[in-house]
Motif scaffolding. Structure first.
Motif, PDB file in Angstrom:
ATOM      1  N   TRP A  34     -33.390-101.769 -11.114  1.00 16.65           N
ATOM      2  CA  TRP A  34     -33.330-102.553 -12.345  1.00 16.65           C
ATOM      3  C   TRP A  34     -34.581-102.260 -13.154  1.00 16.65           C
ATOM      4  CZ3 TRP A  34     -36.268-107.230 -13.597  1.00 16.65           C
ATOM      5  CH2 TRP A  34     -35.827-107.858 -14.772  1.00 16.65           C
ATOM      6  N   ASP A  35     -34.409-102.003 -14.449  1.00 14.37           N
ATOM      7  CA  ASP A  35     -35.549-101.620 -15.280  1.00 14.37           C
ATOM      8  C   ASP A  35     -35.720-102.551 -16.474  1.00 14.37           C
ATOM      9  OD1 ASP A  35     -33.313-100.908 -16.689  1.00 14.37           O
ATOM     10  OD2 ASP A  35     -33.821 -98.788 -16.900  1.00 14.37           O
ATOM     11  N   GLY A  36     -35.387-103.830 -16.282  1.00 11.71           N
ATOM     12  CA  GLY A  36     -35.398-104.768 -17.397  1.00 11.71           C
ATOM     13  C   GLY A  36     -36.690-105.527 -17.617  1.00 11.71           C
ATOM     14  N   ASP A  37     -37.700-105.291 -16.797  1.00 13.89           N
ATOM     15  CA  ASP A  37     -38.972-106.003 -16.961  1.00 13.89           C
ATOM     16  C   ASP A  37     -40.084-105.002 -17.250  1.00 13.89           C
ATOM     17  OD1 ASP A  37     -41.583-107.215 -16.196  1.00 13.89           O
ATOM     18  OD2 ASP A  37     -40.350-108.944 -15.660  1.00 13.89           O
ATOM     19  N   ILE A  59     -42.839-104.757 -14.469  1.00 12.74           N
ATOM     20  CA  ILE A  59     -42.389-104.039 -13.272  1.00 12.74           C
ATOM     21  C   ILE A  59     -42.350-102.540 -13.552  1.00 12.74           C
ATOM     22  CG2 ILE A  59     -40.458-103.692 -11.687  1.00 12.74           C
ATOM     23  CD1 ILE A  59     -39.757-106.635 -12.051  1.00 12.74           C
ATOM     24  N   ASN A  60     -41.839-102.191 -14.715  1.00  9.73           N
ATOM     25  CA  ASN A  60     -41.788-100.777 -15.087  1.00  9.73           C
ATOM     26  C   ASN A  60     -43.192-100.169 -15.146  1.00  9.73           C
ATOM     27  OD1 ASN A  60     -39.037-101.136 -15.343  1.00  9.73           O
ATOM     28  ND2 ASN A  60     -39.070-101.313 -17.563  1.00  9.73           N
ATOM     29  N   TYR A  92     -45.836-101.207 -13.452  1.00  6.96           N
ATOM     30  CA  TYR A  92     -46.325-101.086 -12.073  1.00  6.96           C
ATOM     31  C   TYR A  92     -45.834 -99.790 -11.439  1.00  6.96           C
ATOM     32  CZ  TYR A  92     -46.393-101.982  -7.003  1.00  6.96           C
ATOM     33  OH  TYR A  92     -46.563-101.882  -5.643  1.00  6.96           O
ATOM     34  N   MET A  93     -44.568 -99.501 -11.644  1.00  5.57           N
ATOM     35  CA  MET A  93     -44.003 -98.279 -11.071  1.00  5.57           C
ATOM     36  C   MET A  93     -44.564 -97.042 -11.758  1.00  5.57           C
ATOM     37  SD  MET A  93     -42.085 -99.451  -8.681  1.00  5.57           S
ATOM     38  CE  MET A  93     -41.270 -97.913  -8.224  1.00  5.57           C
ATOM     39  N   ARG A  94     -44.595 -97.067 -13.072  1.00  6.43           N
ATOM     40  CA  ARG A  94     -44.998 -95.889 -13.854  1.00  6.43           C
ATOM     41  C   ARG A  94     -46.491 -95.583 -13.731  1.00  6.43           C
ATOM     42  NH1 ARG A  94     -43.993 -97.957 -18.519  1.00  6.43           N
ATOM     43  NH2 ARG A  94     -46.169 -98.563 -18.891  1.00  6.43           N
ATOM     44  N   ASP A  95     -47.317 -96.627 -13.804  1.00  2.00           N
ATOM     45  CA  ASP A  95     -48.763 -96.409 -13.902  1.00  2.00           C
ATOM     46  C   ASP A  95     -49.473 -96.436 -12.561  1.00  2.00           C
ATOM     47  OD1 ASP A  95     -48.303 -96.366 -16.634  1.00  2.00           O
ATOM     48  OD2 ASP A  95     -48.820 -98.485 -16.894  1.00  2.00           O
ATOM     49  N   TYR A  96     -48.812 -96.965 -11.543  1.00  2.00           N
ATOM     50  CA  TYR A  96     -49.466 -97.048 -10.223  1.00  2.00           C
ATOM     51  C   TYR A  96     -48.699 -96.317  -9.136  1.00  2.00           C
ATOM     52  CZ  TYR A  96     -50.993 -98.997  -5.770  1.00  2.00           C
ATOM     53  OH  TYR A  96     -51.416 -99.135  -4.477  1.00  2.00           O
ATOM     54  N   VAL A 134     -45.477 -86.258  -3.412  1.00  2.00           N
ATOM     55  CA  VAL A 134     -44.074 -86.661  -3.561  1.00  2.00           C
ATOM     56  C   VAL A 134     -43.866 -87.127  -4.998  1.00  2.00           C
ATOM     57  CG1 VAL A 134     -42.312 -88.345  -2.900  1.00  2.00           C
ATOM     58  CG2 VAL A 134     -43.746 -87.282  -1.148  1.00  2.00           C
ATOM     59  N   THR A 135     -42.859 -86.589  -5.647  1.00  2.00           N
ATOM     60  CA  THR A 135     -42.540 -86.974  -7.022  1.00  2.00           C
ATOM     61  C   THR A 135     -41.470 -88.061  -7.000  1.00  2.00           C
ATOM     62  OG1 THR A 135     -43.055 -84.769  -7.863  1.00  2.00           O
ATOM     63  CG2 THR A 135     -41.670 -86.182  -9.253  1.00  2.00           C
ATOM     64  N   LEU A 136     -41.763 -89.198  -7.625  1.00  2.00           N
ATOM     65  CA  LEU A 136     -40.799 -90.295  -7.698  1.00  2.00           C
ATOM     66  C   LEU A 136     -40.214 -90.357  -9.101  1.00  2.00           C
ATOM     67  CD1 LEU A 136     -39.487 -92.751  -6.287  1.00  2.00           C
ATOM     68  CD2 LEU A 136     -41.357 -94.149  -7.215  1.00  2.00           C
ATOM     69  N   LYS A 137     -38.893 -90.284  -9.188  1.00  4.06           N
ATOM     70  CA  LYS A 137     -38.190 -90.405 -10.463  1.00  4.06           C
ATOM     71  C   LYS A 137     -37.372 -91.693 -10.453  1.00  4.06           C
ATOM     72  CE  LYS A 137     -37.889 -85.515 -11.724  1.00  4.06           C
ATOM     73  NZ  LYS A 137     -36.992 -84.411 -12.144  1.00  4.06           N
ATOM     74  N   LEU A 138     -37.497 -92.480 -11.516  1.00  4.87           N
ATOM     75  CA  LEU A 138     -36.806 -93.757 -11.620  1.00  4.87           C
ATOM     76  C   LEU A 138     -35.508 -93.585 -12.386  1.00  4.87           C
ATOM     77  CD1 LEU A 138     -39.827 -96.078 -12.478  1.00  4.87           C
ATOM     78  CD2 LEU A 138     -38.995 -95.338 -10.237  1.00  4.87           C
ATOM     79  N   ILE A 139     -34.436 -94.176 -11.833  1.00  3.19           N
ATOM     80  CA  ILE A 139     -33.113 -94.111 -12.439  1.00  3.19           C
ATOM     81  C   ILE A 139     -32.612 -95.536 -12.630  1.00  3.19           C
ATOM     82  CG2 ILE A 139     -30.746 -93.261 -12.184  1.00  3.19           C
ATOM     83  CD1 ILE A 139     -31.835 -91.269 -10.107  1.00  3.19           C
ATOM     84  N   GLY A 140     -32.158 -95.879 -13.828  1.00  6.52           N
ATOM     85  CA  GLY A 140     -31.607 -97.207 -14.062  1.00  6.52           C
ATOM     86  C   GLY A 140     -30.285 -97.379 -13.327  1.00  6.52           C
ATOM     87  N   GLY A 141     -30.088 -98.540 -12.732  1.00  7.90           N
ATOM     88  CA  GLY A 141     -28.839 -98.790 -12.011  1.00  7.90           C
ATOM     89  C   GLY A 141     -29.046 -99.799 -10.906  1.00  7.90           C
TER      90      GLY A 141
END
Length: 414
Positions: A58-61, A64-65, A67-71, A82-89
């Motif tokens: 979930w990418d609605g906050d 939270i986004n 935290y994931m993106r910057d940290y 390790v490369t982490l890619k975020l997918i909405g869903g």
């Protein structure tokens, strides 16, 4: 000679096609070697290097986004390559996608890791859509107390290592200290307060409001253990009738006389901030500090839980049955439950999400940090709230409650 030239031309065409394939994302089509059952963590770390892990969430906050993106993403790359890619869903979208993969016998999917809730977990377990058990392979699992039912049981279903707890939250009522001197602590006291302050209380008719009603339902069913276990039609029928009677009794004194309800908790927050009501609520006990820092709630906001208890649950990370990059996925999951990542996530200025780590099982240097979260000032410590925590009942309760609320309260004109 002709055969030789033919073979040479065929080889060139093959190499050209292969090159075009890779330029168009053949990495996502590569099936990596599975992680050996007896692989050590060092071997898993080595295998994970260079892998890309795709996390559906979930990418609605925005916080939270961030935290994931910057940290999380930079730390995973720097520490483990390790490369982490975020997918909405989320939710039913994930279930439907994996069901299609199952029917098509697709051995490699588009998702490696998923942020899931109890209902999704139950559906995926029924269709054998999860990889695992895997939590025992994570070194940071040693700091999780699997005897704690708020971690080991997800919507009345035992986790059994098929999902990794990521965060833990508890429903809290939020009141305005400048207008509410002593907030009501019991259901009867809440009813009395509502009647004495017409129009100053309501709840949303979406997930948070229904969780509030679930918390009340426990009391009408007989107390903290009354809704544990599989869905019980008789218990639900009896307790929900008492709940609707209670609600019908206070409805004329609710905001707008209970003829309408906020469509979301964000709308309820807005009513609270505009001083139209004196209470709001949140599924996350730490959100009160978080939202004050964002300017969504006023400085005078404070949070608490009813003496009869409120719902507490964990949210989890699951691995699809056809995840392509298992080694990298295990590394990501292990990082998510590291003390560093969990503490940062718990800070109200970052997210305000409760930790799934057991304070008692943490190394000594971490205990003090988790017991006194920097910036958590408007709600009691989590250890105190847990004494009034209620397990999520079976998922059927939420489904029935939402439908019955519309029928009994909204559409019936009560």
């Amino acid at each position: 000679m002709m055969a030789g030239r033919f073979f040479h031309s065929f080889a060139l065409i093959f190499l050209l096609c292969a090159s075009l394939c890779c330029s168009n994302g053949c990495e996502s089509k590569r099936v990596d070697a599975p992680v050996a059952a007896d692989a050590s963590w060092d071997q898993i770390l080595t295998q994970a290097r260079g892998q890309t892990v795709r996390l559906s969430m979930w990418d609605g906050d925005p916080m939270i986004n961030a935290y994931m993106r910057d940290y999380v993403i930079p730390e995973l790359k720097q520490q483990f390559d390790v490369t982490l890619k975020l997918i909405g869903g989320q939710g039913q979208n994930i279930v439907s996608k994996l069901l299609v993969d199952k029917e098509a016998e697709r051995v490699q999917g588009d998702i490696d890791l998923m942020w899931i809730n109890g209902e999704t977990f139950y559906q995926l377990r029924k269709m054998d859509g999860l990889y695992g058990p895997f939590t025992d392979r994570l070194p940071n699992n040693r700091s999780i107390d699997w005897n704690n039912p708020f971690v080991a049981i997800d919507f009345q279903h035992v986790v059994e290592g098929f999902e990794c707890p990521w965060g833990n939250v508890q429903l809290a009522l939020i009141y305005n200290r400048s207008t509410v001197g002593e907030p009501p602590l019991t259901i009867d006291a809440l009813a009395s307060w509502i009647k004495s302050h017409p129009g100053r209380f309501t709840f949303d008719n979406s997930f948070t409001g229904m969780t509030f009603l679930k918390s009340l339902l426990y009391q009408f069913a007989g107390g903290p253990q009354s809704l544990n276990g599989p869905f019980n039609e008789e218990v639900y029928a009896s307790s929900s009738r008492k709940l609707w009677d209670w609600l019908i009794d206070v409805k004329p004194f609710l905001w707008r006389e209970g003829q309408t309800y906020p469509e979301s908790v964000s709308q309820l927050h807005q009513l609270f901030s505009n001083s139209e009501v004196d209470f709001t609520m949140s599924n996350n006990d730490g959100e009160v500090d978080n939202k004050v820092l964002q300017g969504v709630l006023p400085e005078t906001a404070r949070a608490y839980v009813l003496d009869s208890g409120t719902i507490r649950n964990s949210h989890y990370l699951g691995i699809p049955f056809n995840a392509a990059n298992i080694a990298g996925t295990l590394v990501v999951a292990n990082f998510m439950i590291s003390p560093d990542a969990q503490l940062r996530k718990a800070l109200p200025a970052v997210w305000g999400d409760g930790t799934v780590l057991s304070i008692e099982l943490l190394p000594a240097e971490w205990k003090e940090k988790f017991e006194h979260i920097d910036g958590r000032t408007r709600v009691a410590p989590r250890s105190e709230l847990e004494q009034k925590a209620l397990l999520e009942p079976a998922s059927e309760v939420m489904v029935r409650l939402h439908a019955d609320f519309r029928r009994e309260i909204i559409e019936n004109g009560n």
